[in-house]
Design an enzyme around this catalytic site. Structure first.
Site, PDB file in Angstrom:
ATOM      1  N   LYS A 101      27.860 -40.991 -46.028  1.00  0.00           N
ATOM      2  CA  LYS A 101      27.746 -39.733 -45.281  1.00  0.00           C
ATOM      3  C   LYS A 101      26.573 -38.958 -45.887  1.00  0.00           C
ATOM      4  O   LYS A 101      26.711 -38.309 -46.914  1.00  0.00           O
ATOM      5  CB  LYS A 101      29.055 -38.933 -45.453  1.00  0.00           C
ATOM      6  CG  LYS A 101      29.382 -38.001 -44.321  1.00  0.00           C
ATOM      7  CD  LYS A 101      28.352 -36.936 -44.038  1.00  0.00           C
ATOM      8  CE  LYS A 101      28.484 -35.703 -44.895  1.00  0.00           C
ATOM      9  NZ  LYS A 101      27.420 -34.713 -44.579  1.00  0.00           N
TER      10      LYS A 101
ATOM     11  N   GLU B 233      28.896 -36.304 -59.363  1.00  0.00           N
ATOM     12  CA  GLU B 233      27.588 -35.902 -59.902  1.00  0.00           C
ATOM     13  C   GLU B 233      27.316 -34.508 -59.349  1.00  0.00           C
ATOM     14  O   GLU B 233      26.982 -34.363 -58.173  1.00  0.00           O
ATOM     15  CB  GLU B 233      26.501 -36.874 -59.439  1.00  0.00           C
ATOM     16  CG  GLU B 233      26.679 -38.296 -59.924  1.00  0.00           C
ATOM     17  CD  GLU B 233      26.265 -38.490 -61.378  1.00  0.00           C
ATOM     18  OE1 GLU B 233      25.893 -37.502 -62.042  1.00  0.00           O
ATOM     19  OE2 GLU B 233      26.337 -39.626 -61.853  1.00  0.00           O
TER      20      GLU B 233
ATOM     21  N   GLU C 267      23.472 -22.027 -60.911  1.00  0.00           N
ATOM     22  CA  GLU C 267      22.393 -22.842 -60.380  1.00  0.00           C
ATOM     23  C   GLU C 267      21.716 -22.088 -59.233  1.00  0.00           C
ATOM     24  O   GLU C 267      22.362 -21.769 -58.240  1.00  0.00           O
ATOM     25  CB  GLU C 267      23.053 -24.109 -59.842  1.00  0.00           C
ATOM     26  CG  GLU C 267      22.152 -25.259 -59.689  1.00  0.00           C
ATOM     27  CD  GLU C 267      22.945 -26.507 -59.324  1.00  0.00           C
ATOM     28  OE1 GLU C 267      24.038 -26.406 -58.735  1.00  0.00           O
ATOM     29  OE2 GLU C 267      22.453 -27.595 -59.627  1.00  0.00           O
TER      30      GLU C 267
ATOM     31  N   CYS D 245      19.178 -31.263 -59.313  1.00  0.00           N
ATOM     32  CA  CYS D 245      20.372 -30.974 -60.118  1.00  0.00           C
ATOM     33  C   CYS D 245      20.024 -30.854 -61.587  1.00  0.00           C
ATOM     34  O   CYS D 245      20.583 -30.033 -62.304  1.00  0.00           O
ATOM     35  CB  CYS D 245      21.413 -32.066 -59.912  1.00  0.00           C
ATOM     36  SG  CYS D 245      20.755 -33.704 -60.211  1.00  0.00           S
TER      37      CYS D 245
HETATM   38  P1  NAD Z   1      27.006 -29.722 -51.023  1.00  0.00           P
HETATM   39  O1  NAD Z   1      28.102 -29.903 -51.996  1.00  0.00           O
HETATM   40  O2  NAD Z   1      27.037 -28.568 -50.115  1.00  0.00           O
HETATM   41  O3  NAD Z   1      26.890 -31.005 -50.078  1.00  0.00           O
HETATM   42  C1  NAD Z   1      26.829 -32.308 -50.613  1.00  0.00           C
HETATM   43  C2  NAD Z   1      27.376 -33.269 -49.588  1.00  0.00           C
HETATM   44  O4  NAD Z   1      28.764 -32.990 -49.421  1.00  0.00           O
HETATM   45  C3  NAD Z   1      26.746 -33.149 -48.203  1.00  0.00           C
HETATM   46  O5  NAD Z   1      26.631 -34.436 -47.631  1.00  0.00           O
HETATM   47  C4  NAD Z   1      27.767 -32.328 -47.442  1.00  0.00           C
HETATM   48  O6  NAD Z   1      27.721 -32.537 -46.058  1.00  0.00           O
HETATM   49  C5  NAD Z   1      29.062 -32.840 -48.044  1.00  0.00           C
HETATM   50  N1  NAD Z   1      30.214 -31.941 -47.907  1.00  0.00           N
HETATM   51  C6  NAD Z   1      30.224 -30.584 -47.790  1.00  0.00           C
HETATM   52  N2  NAD Z   1      31.484 -30.131 -47.660  1.00  0.00           N
HETATM   53  C7  NAD Z   1      32.299 -31.208 -47.700  1.00  0.00           C
HETATM   54  C8  NAD Z   1      33.715 -31.395 -47.627  1.00  0.00           C
HETATM   55  N3  NAD Z   1      34.539 -30.372 -47.491  1.00  0.00           N
HETATM   56  N4  NAD Z   1      34.198 -32.654 -47.737  1.00  0.00           N
HETATM   57  C9  NAD Z   1      33.371 -33.705 -47.892  1.00  0.00           C
HETATM   58  N5  NAD Z   1      32.028 -33.601 -47.947  1.00  0.00           N
HETATM   59  C10 NAD Z   1      31.498 -32.365 -47.859  1.00  0.00           C
HETATM   60  O7  NAD Z   1      25.700 -29.771 -51.910  1.00  0.00           O
HETATM   61  P2  NAD Z   1      24.217 -29.645 -51.405  1.00  0.00           P
HETATM   62  O8  NAD Z   1      23.959 -28.217 -51.144  1.00  0.00           O
HETATM   63  O9  NAD Z   1      23.944 -30.635 -50.334  1.00  0.00           O
HETATM   64  O10 NAD Z   1      23.424 -30.147 -52.704  1.00  0.00           O
HETATM   65  C11 NAD Z   1      23.144 -29.315 -53.737  1.00  0.00           C
HETATM   66  C12 NAD Z   1      24.086 -29.516 -54.886  1.00  0.00           C
HETATM   67  O11 NAD Z   1      24.121 -30.892 -55.271  1.00  0.00           O
HETATM   68  C13 NAD Z   1      23.636 -28.796 -56.121  1.00  0.00           C
HETATM   69  O12 NAD Z   1      24.733 -28.179 -56.744  1.00  0.00           O
HETATM   70  C14 NAD Z   1      23.062 -29.895 -56.989  1.00  0.00           C
HETATM   71  O13 NAD Z   1      23.036 -29.616 -58.357  1.00  0.00           O
HETATM   72  C15 NAD Z   1      23.949 -31.021 -56.664  1.00  0.00           C
HETATM   73  N6  NAD Z   1      23.305 -32.305 -56.985  1.00  0.00           N
HETATM   74  C16 NAD Z   1      23.740 -33.002 -58.062  1.00  0.00           C
HETATM   75  C17 NAD Z   1      23.123 -34.185 -58.419  1.00  0.00           C
HETATM   76  C18 NAD Z   1      23.578 -34.978 -59.604  1.00  0.00           C
HETATM   77  O14 NAD Z   1      23.247 -36.142 -59.678  1.00  0.00           O
HETATM   78  N7  NAD Z   1      24.317 -34.430 -60.533  1.00  0.00           N
HETATM   79  C19 NAD Z   1      22.057 -34.658 -57.651  1.00  0.00           C
HETATM   80  C20 NAD Z   1      21.642 -33.914 -56.559  1.00  0.00           C
HETATM   81  C21 NAD Z   1      22.291 -32.735 -56.229  1.00  0.00           C
END
Ligand code: NAD
Length: 477
Positions: A171, A246, A379, A280
């Site tokens: 997804k 992650e 963040e 991240c």
């Molecule tokens: P997000 O958590 O909003 O979304 C991440 C994914 O989760 C998307 O595909 C989104 O559609 C999905 N999602 C959202 N709500 C959901 C739910 N209720 N159930 C299942 N899936 C759901 O994060 P974002 O804004 O897309 O990304 C930014 C965040 O990701 C930041 O906090 C960043 O630090 C983190 N990040 C971490 C890493 C790592 O490796 N540690 C890498 C990249 C990004």
């Protein structure tokens, strides 16, 4: 219009609904993706299960490796196309989008070589027994991917899962699907069997939630925000489904007075402006020895002022943020800083050519940020660097560890003993000494402690997370 990719076929969502794809460089829609639902996830899980049972589970590891190697080569062959897709979809400057395509190929290459090197052990036990362990795949794995590095995160997550013998239902983030749909098509072209890699697009709270809840998903790899990570954990706990999380970071760059500042300055700068700070592992806090606080801030300030921000295709230092709400989020942090009287040391420049509707933010250096302020704790996920001074080593450790996160830390000093002391005392999943690898290093295990998550991806270590260990004890007398 983009379709889902299930069992090596492009299919529309059964919802009949779509979502617009917006170009962050001008804020204009230019394509559509499927707004999928639980039925689409069900179809993808069904296809994946069939593939797992009929083909993938029976395939020799060396043959899985050969397929991954072919996919790696195919990605490189299509690097220009994937770069262009990622650039338009995510607003990445060309060099960043290309680096992501190359990294994707490298992940597949690394995991291609790992497939036939993952094995169990024998364990000395009682007289008359032989005991061995088998590393077995989970089966059907779910992968929820964020928008900041779609190709890289797909590579590390799906690459590792396939190598360990799993099949995948993916997804992507609703803001960044295009490159991943194309990669799944390329996988089919090189011979991946139908159902090995399935892509279902749509909103997180709809299709992401359906994926996390589906009883046919045997393991979830989630990369995203701590807030959604908590939801995933709760949903998965209902059926005791294993999860790798992650999550975010507030990673410190710790610079001692004896550091090689010529080496440190460009790396510290890049670690916060790479991908417009939407990383991240961005080095979003710089902790500076009070002995060099003023001169180093001045150097950093000059470097910030030279940064130019503009449309992705101009390939400047920094591109736009992903969407308007992300831009608003950064503005909110900066206005909080103003209210709190946190001084702005320097800012980069948004070029005149930047279209009005794009989501631009000039990189910003803030100084004297109090440790308790949200700019030192949360963040931002934008190009904003918070600087603060430390008095001695103990104080540096205290500041470094004073957040809920623990993803990456950078330590800059020429003192060898201090390098080791600091690496031990800083609470994080990765520590870089006299360098910093925001997101880099396919071979290097990556993941966090505290609210940065748990489990490790990248490197060989990831394969342990994508497998479960079975112990077989044989009594033969
Ligand atoms: P997000 O958590 O909003 O979304 C991440 C994914 O989760 C998307 O595909 C989104 O559609 C999905 N999602 C959202 N709500 C959901 C739910 N209720 N159930 C299942 N899936 C759901 O994060 P974002 O804004 O897309 O990304 C930014 C965040 O990701 C930041 O906090 C960043 O630090 C983190 N990040 C971490 C890493 C790592 O490796 N540690 C890498 C990249 C990004």
């Amino acid at each position: 219009m983009q379709l889902n990719y299930i069992a090596n076929a492009s299919v529309p969502s059964s919802s009949g609904r779509t979502l617009a794809v917006i170009d962050p460089s001008d804020g204009q829609p230019f394509d559509e993706i499927q707004r999928s639902n639980a039925d689409d996830i069900d179809a993808a899980v069904h296809a994946a299960r069939q593939c797992y049972q009929a083909v993938w589970q029976r395939m020799a590891p060396v043959d899985r490796g050969r397929l991954l190697q072919k996919l790696s080569a195919k990605v490189l062959e299509h690097a220009d196309e994937l770069t262009a897709l990622e650039q338009r979809d995510c607003g990445k400057p060309t060099k960043q989008a290309r680096a992501d395509a190359v990294a994707l190929a490298r992940y597949f290459e690394f995991y291609a070589g790992a497939c036939d090197k993952l094995h169990g052990e024998t364990i000395p036990y009682l007289d008359g027994y032989s005991v061995l362990t088998w590393r077995e795949p989970h089966g059907v794995t779910g992968h929820i991917i964020p928008w900041n590095y779609p190709m890289q995160i797909f590579g590390r997550s799906v690459g590792g899962a396939l190598a360990a013998g799993n099949v995948c239902v993916v997804k992507p983030a609703e803001d960044a699907c295009l490159s991943l749909i194309r990669v799944a098509q390329l996988a089919a072209e090189v011979g991946f069997p139908p159902g090995a890699i399935n892509i279902v697009t749509g909103y997180g709270h709809e299709v992401g939630d359906a994926l996390a809840r589906h009883p046919g998903i045997d393991h979830i790899s989630f990369t995203g925000s701590p807030k959604v990570g908590t939801i995933i954990q709760q949903v998965a706990a209902e059926r005791h489904c294993p999860v790798t999380l992650e999550l975010g970071g507030k990673s410190p760059q710790i610079i001692f007075a004896d550091a090689d500042l010529d080496a440190a300055v460009p790396v510290v700068l890049n670690a916060i402006v790479q991908n417009a700070g939407q990383t991240c592992s961005a080095g979003s806090r710089v902790l500076i020895d009070s002995l060099i606080y003023e001169p180093l801030l001045e150097r950093l300030g000059h470097a910030f002022e030279k940064l130019r921000v503009g449309p992705a295709a101009m390939d400047l230092d920094v591109g736009p943020l992903i969407r308007q709400s992300q831009q608003q989020r950064v503005w909110d942090f900066l206005s909080d800083a103003q209210v709190a009287g946190i001084p702005m040391m320097a800012q980069g420049v948004v070029v005149d050519e930047a279209p009005e509707g794009g989501f631009y933010q000039a990189p910003t250096l803030l100084r004297d940020v109090p440790v308790g302020h949200r700019l030192a704790q949360e963040e931002v996920f934008g190009p904003v660097l918070s600087a603060m001074a430390f008095q001695d080593e103990d104080h540096a450790v205290e500041l470094a560890n004073a957040t809920q996160f623990g993803l990456v830390a950078g330590i800059w000093t020429r003192d060898g003993a201090r390098q080791f002391r600091m690496a031990k005392r800083v609470h994080s999943g990765q520590v870089f000494i006299n360098n910093y690898g925001a997101g880099g290093g396919v071979e290097l295990p990556f993941g966090g402690v505290k609210s940065s998550g748990y489990g490790r991806e990248k490197g060989f270590e990831a394969l342990y997370g994508f497998t479960t260990l079975k112990t077989v004890a044989i009594k033969h007398g």
